[in-house]
Design a protein around this motif. Structure first.
Motif, PDB file in Angstrom:
ATOM      1  N   ILE A  35      16.491  29.205 -33.186  1.00  0.00           N
ATOM      2  CA  ILE A  35      15.930  30.553 -33.292  1.00  0.00           C
ATOM      3  C   ILE A  35      16.776  31.338 -34.278  1.00  0.00           C
ATOM      4  N   THR A  36      16.124  32.181 -35.077  1.00  0.00           N
ATOM      5  CA  THR A  36      16.843  33.063 -35.983  1.00  0.00           C
ATOM      6  C   THR A  36      16.478  34.509 -35.643  1.00  0.00           C
ATOM      7  N   GLY A  37      17.345  35.439 -36.058  1.00  0.00           N
ATOM      8  CA  GLY A  37      17.049  36.832 -35.791  1.00  0.00           C
ATOM      9  C   GLY A  37      18.213  37.753 -36.088  1.00  0.00           C
ATOM     10  N   PHE A  38      18.015  39.025 -35.749  1.00  0.00           N
ATOM     11  CA  PHE A  38      19.080  40.013 -35.897  1.00  0.00           C
ATOM     12  C   PHE A  38      19.023  40.988 -34.738  1.00  0.00           C
ATOM     13  N   LEU A  39      20.128  41.698 -34.554  1.00  0.00           N
ATOM     14  CA  LEU A  39      20.284  42.676 -33.485  1.00  0.00           C
ATOM     15  C   LEU A  39      20.918  43.928 -34.066  1.00  0.00           C
ATOM     16  N   THR A  40      20.394  45.089 -33.685  1.00  0.00           N
ATOM     17  CA  THR A  40      21.014  46.355 -34.046  1.00  0.00           C
ATOM     18  C   THR A  40      21.184  47.182 -32.769  1.00  0.00           C
ATOM     19  N   TYR A  41      22.072  48.147 -32.830  1.00  0.00           N
ATOM     20  CA  TYR A  41      22.328  49.023 -31.691  1.00  0.00           C
ATOM     21  C   TYR A  41      22.679  50.399 -32.219  1.00  0.00           C
ATOM     22  N   LYS A  42      21.996  51.416 -31.709  1.00  0.00           N
ATOM     23  CA  LYS A  42      22.301  52.786 -32.116  1.00  0.00           C
ATOM     24  C   LYS A  42      21.849  53.729 -31.017  1.00  0.00           C
ATOM     25  N   ASP A  43      22.702  54.679 -30.689  1.00  0.00           N
ATOM     26  CA  ASP A  43      22.365  55.728 -29.718  1.00  0.00           C
ATOM     27  C   ASP A  43      21.807  55.163 -28.412  1.00  0.00           C
TER      28      ASP A  43
END
Length: 151
Positions: A35-43
């Motif tokens: 599996i490929t992907g990305f993760l972001t996190y804000k507020d």
């Protein structure tokens, strides 16, 4: 190819070190699952994009939903993905500066939060998400060393 993108609300606070550890573990697991992907996190919100074999991605998403550290609030499935956008990105954590570099900070998250399926057809939503992912893919392919803080 199958993909999905989701937004979740954190049920606890996360430090940068915790986010990097989370991404490092996800990278290892996703590599085993292809599996490929990305993760972001804000507020206090996570946004994650995952792509791979449909059954595997759905199974992983079911596991993710059970994680008590967050609550999934919006999920968009992208069946019949025309291509794999994030080749060799098993999991990358993208910070705000990474996303500002490509002028896409908050675009996908804001879009997902505001899309009303009563107004927009599923086809239109999928076209928009594919367009955004294509922009991510092109920029990151051209700038492979710029992203993903050391884990």
């Amino acid at each position: 190819m199958y993909a999905l993108v989701y937004i979740s609300e954190a049920n606890q606070s996360f430090s940068m070190a915790e986010l990097r550890t989370l991404a490092k573990r996800a990278n290892w697991r996703n590599k085993l699952l292809s599996i490929t992907g990305f993760l972001t996190y804000k507020d206090g919100q996570f946004l994650q994009y995952l792509e791979g074999e449909e059954k595997t991605v759905i199974s992983l998403m079911n596991t993710i939903r059970q994680d008590s550290r967050h609550t999934v609030v919006k999920l968009i499935e992208l069946p019949d993905q025309p291509q794999q956008y994030l080749v060799n990105w098993h999991m990358r954590y993208l910070s705000g500066p990474d996303l500002r570099t490509v002028n896409l900070e908050d675009l996908l998250a804001d879009t997902l939060k505001k899309l009303d399926s009563g107004i927009y057809s599923q086809e239109k939503i999928l076209q928009l998400v594919h367009s955004i992912l294509s922009k991510f893919s092109r920029y990151f392919a051209d700038n492979p060393l710029v992203f993903s803080p050391p884990l």
